[in-house]
Design a protein around this motif. Sequence first.
Motif, PDB file in Angstrom:
ATOM      1  N   ILE A 174       5.232 -10.290   4.030  1.00 46.01           N
ATOM      2  CA  ILE A 174       4.181  -9.309   4.295  1.00 46.01           C
ATOM      3  C   ILE A 174       3.099  -9.990   5.105  1.00 46.01           C
ATOM      4  O   ILE A 174       2.503 -10.965   4.656  1.00 46.01           O
ATOM      5  CB  ILE A 174       3.618  -8.751   2.990  1.00 46.01           C
ATOM      6  CG1 ILE A 174       4.752  -8.063   2.230  1.00 46.01           C
ATOM      7  CG2 ILE A 174       2.478  -7.783   3.251  1.00 46.01           C
ATOM      8  CD1 ILE A 174       4.535  -7.987   0.763  1.00 46.01           C
ATOM      9  N   ASN A 175       2.852  -9.498   6.305  1.00 50.66           N
ATOM     10  CA  ASN A 175       1.828 -10.046   7.184  1.00 50.66           C
ATOM     11  C   ASN A 175       0.494  -9.397   6.828  1.00 50.66           C
ATOM     12  O   ASN A 175       0.260  -8.226   7.124  1.00 50.66           O
ATOM     13  CB  ASN A 175       2.188  -9.786   8.642  1.00 50.66           C
ATOM     14  CG  ASN A 175       1.237 -10.461   9.600  1.00 50.66           C
ATOM     15  OD1 ASN A 175       0.163 -10.918   9.219  1.00 50.66           O
ATOM     16  ND2 ASN A 175       1.634 -10.534  10.851  1.00 50.66           N
ATOM     17  N   LEU A 176      -0.376 -10.148   6.178  1.00 52.43           N
ATOM     18  CA  LEU A 176      -1.655  -9.612   5.710  1.00 52.43           C
ATOM     19  C   LEU A 176      -2.566  -9.178   6.852  1.00 52.43           C
ATOM     20  O   LEU A 176      -3.454  -8.356   6.654  1.00 52.43           O
ATOM     21  CB  LEU A 176      -2.364 -10.645   4.843  1.00 52.43           C
ATOM     22  CG  LEU A 176      -1.618 -11.064   3.571  1.00 52.43           C
ATOM     23  CD1 LEU A 176      -2.417 -12.094   2.809  1.00 52.43           C
ATOM     24  CD2 LEU A 176      -1.294  -9.873   2.711  1.00 52.43           C
ATOM     25  N   LYS A 177      -2.348  -9.692   8.049  1.00 56.47           N
ATOM     26  CA  LYS A 177      -3.176  -9.309   9.191  1.00 56.47           C
ATOM     27  C   LYS A 177      -3.008  -7.835   9.557  1.00 56.47           C
ATOM     28  O   LYS A 177      -3.863  -7.256  10.212  1.00 56.47           O
ATOM     29  CB  LYS A 177      -2.830 -10.174  10.414  1.00 56.47           C
ATOM     30  CG  LYS A 177      -3.223 -11.617  10.267  1.00 56.47           C
ATOM     31  CD  LYS A 177      -2.826 -12.395  11.502  1.00 56.47           C
ATOM     32  CE  LYS A 177      -3.136 -13.869  11.348  1.00 56.47           C
ATOM     33  NZ  LYS A 177      -2.725 -14.641  12.529  1.00 56.47           N
ATOM     34  N   LEU A 178      -1.927  -7.232   9.126  1.00 53.91           N
ATOM     35  CA  LEU A 178      -1.656  -5.841   9.468  1.00 53.91           C
ATOM     36  C   LEU A 178      -2.420  -4.853   8.588  1.00 53.91           C
ATOM     37  O   LEU A 178      -2.386  -3.651   8.841  1.00 53.91           O
ATOM     38  CB  LEU A 178      -0.162  -5.555   9.354  1.00 53.91           C
ATOM     39  CG  LEU A 178       0.754  -6.385  10.256  1.00 53.91           C
ATOM     40  CD1 LEU A 178       2.217  -6.044   9.979  1.00 53.91           C
ATOM     41  CD2 LEU A 178       0.421  -6.144  11.720  1.00 53.91           C
ATOM     42  N   TYR A 179      -3.095  -5.336   7.565  1.00 54.27           N
ATOM     43  CA  TYR A 179      -3.749  -4.466   6.590  1.00 54.27           C
ATOM     44  C   TYR A 179      -5.247  -4.724   6.556  1.00 54.27           C
ATOM     45  O   TYR A 179      -5.696  -5.855   6.685  1.00 54.27           O
ATOM     46  CB  TYR A 179      -3.150  -4.681   5.194  1.00 54.27           C
ATOM     47  CG  TYR A 179      -1.671  -4.402   5.171  1.00 54.27           C
ATOM     48  CD1 TYR A 179      -1.194  -3.120   4.958  1.00 54.27           C
ATOM     49  CD2 TYR A 179      -0.751  -5.420   5.404  1.00 54.27           C
ATOM     50  CE1 TYR A 179       0.164  -2.855   4.953  1.00 54.27           C
ATOM     51  CE2 TYR A 179       0.610  -5.163   5.401  1.00 54.27           C
ATOM     52  CZ  TYR A 179       1.055  -3.879   5.179  1.00 54.27           C
ATOM     53  OH  TYR A 179       2.398  -3.617   5.189  1.00 54.27           O
TER      54      TYR A 179
ATOM     55  N   ASN B 175       0.823  -1.218   0.000  1.00 58.14           N
ATOM     56  CA  ASN B 175       0.000   0.000   0.000  1.00 58.14           C
ATOM     57  C   ASN B 175       0.855   1.266   0.000  1.00 58.14           C
ATOM     58  O   ASN B 175       0.583   2.232   0.693  1.00 58.14           O
ATOM     59  CB  ASN B 175      -0.981   0.008   1.164  1.00 58.14           C
ATOM     60  CG  ASN B 175      -2.062  -1.029   0.988  1.00 58.14           C
ATOM     61  OD1 ASN B 175      -2.227  -1.605  -0.070  1.00 58.14           O
ATOM     62  ND2 ASN B 175      -2.815  -1.277   2.035  1.00 58.14           N
ATOM     63  N   GLY B 176       1.938   1.241  -0.801  1.00 57.98           N
ATOM     64  CA  GLY B 176       2.785   2.410  -0.986  1.00 57.98           C
ATOM     65  C   GLY B 176       3.857   2.623   0.060  1.00 57.98           C
ATOM     66  O   GLY B 176       4.715   3.481  -0.103  1.00 57.98           O
ATOM     67  N   MET B 177       3.837   1.833   1.123  1.00 62.64           N
ATOM     68  CA  MET B 177       4.842   1.971   2.181  1.00 62.64           C
ATOM     69  C   MET B 177       5.879   0.850   2.042  1.00 62.64           C
ATOM     70  O   MET B 177       5.508  -0.316   1.908  1.00 62.64           O
ATOM     71  CB  MET B 177       4.184   1.871   3.568  1.00 62.64           C
ATOM     72  CG  MET B 177       3.063   2.862   3.808  1.00 62.64           C
ATOM     73  SD  MET B 177       3.581   4.446   4.410  1.00 62.64           S
ATOM     74  CE  MET B 177       4.391   4.045   5.903  1.00 62.64           C
ATOM     75  N   GLU B 178       7.167   1.213   2.097  1.00 62.14           N
ATOM     76  CA  GLU B 178       8.207   0.205   1.966  1.00 62.14           C
ATOM     77  C   GLU B 178       8.188  -0.742   3.166  1.00 62.14           C
ATOM     78  O   GLU B 178       8.028  -0.316   4.307  1.00 62.14           O
ATOM     79  CB  GLU B 178       9.587   0.852   1.850  1.00 62.14           C
ATOM     80  CG  GLU B 178      10.664  -0.148   1.514  1.00 62.14           C
ATOM     81  CD  GLU B 178      11.984   0.490   1.119  1.00 62.14           C
ATOM     82  OE1 GLU B 178      12.927  -0.267   0.857  1.00 62.14           O
ATOM     83  OE2 GLU B 178      12.066   1.733   1.069  1.00 62.14           O
ATOM     84  N   VAL B 179       8.342  -2.039   2.875  1.00 64.08           N
ATOM     85  CA  VAL B 179       8.350  -3.087   3.895  1.00 64.08           C
ATOM     86  C   VAL B 179       9.794  -3.533   4.076  1.00 64.08           C
ATOM     87  O   VAL B 179      10.470  -3.866   3.102  1.00 64.08           O
ATOM     88  CB  VAL B 179       7.463  -4.283   3.453  1.00 64.08           C
ATOM     89  CG1 VAL B 179       7.505  -5.394   4.463  1.00 64.08           C
ATOM     90  CG2 VAL B 179       6.043  -3.821   3.204  1.00 64.08           C
ATOM     91  N   ASP B 180      10.284  -3.541   5.312  1.00 64.94           N
ATOM     92  CA  ASP B 180      11.671  -3.920   5.581  1.00 64.94           C
ATOM     93  C   ASP B 180      11.891  -5.421   5.534  1.00 64.94           C
ATOM     94  O   ASP B 180      12.950  -5.887   5.165  1.00 64.94           O
ATOM     95  CB  ASP B 180      12.120  -3.392   6.942  1.00 64.94           C
ATOM     96  CG  ASP B 180      12.275  -1.874   6.940  1.00 64.94           C
ATOM     97  OD1 ASP B 180      12.579  -1.308   5.874  1.00 64.94           O
ATOM     98  OD2 ASP B 180      12.078  -1.268   8.001  1.00 64.94           O
TER      99      ASP B 180
END
Length: 65
Positions: free
Chosen positions: A50-55, A41-46
């Motif tokens: 990707i944990n889908l629960k966070l979105y 969603n436009g924010m860089e992930v370190d």
Amino acid sequence: VIEPTNYFPSDDASISLVIKGKKVNVHYQNKHTDKRKIYANGMEVDAHHINLKLYKGKINIDIID
């Protein structure tokens, strides 16, 4: 959790899925850079996953190599 692979046999690809009721759009681009960047969603992930629960709602994932 989505964990993109290190190798992909194409320079450009997209896919749309529904995962646990969430619409997920994944777009991959190989720009032949030195370092992979992953955006959710436009924010860089370190992390390399990707944990889908966070979105909430639709999730757009961009992977740029």
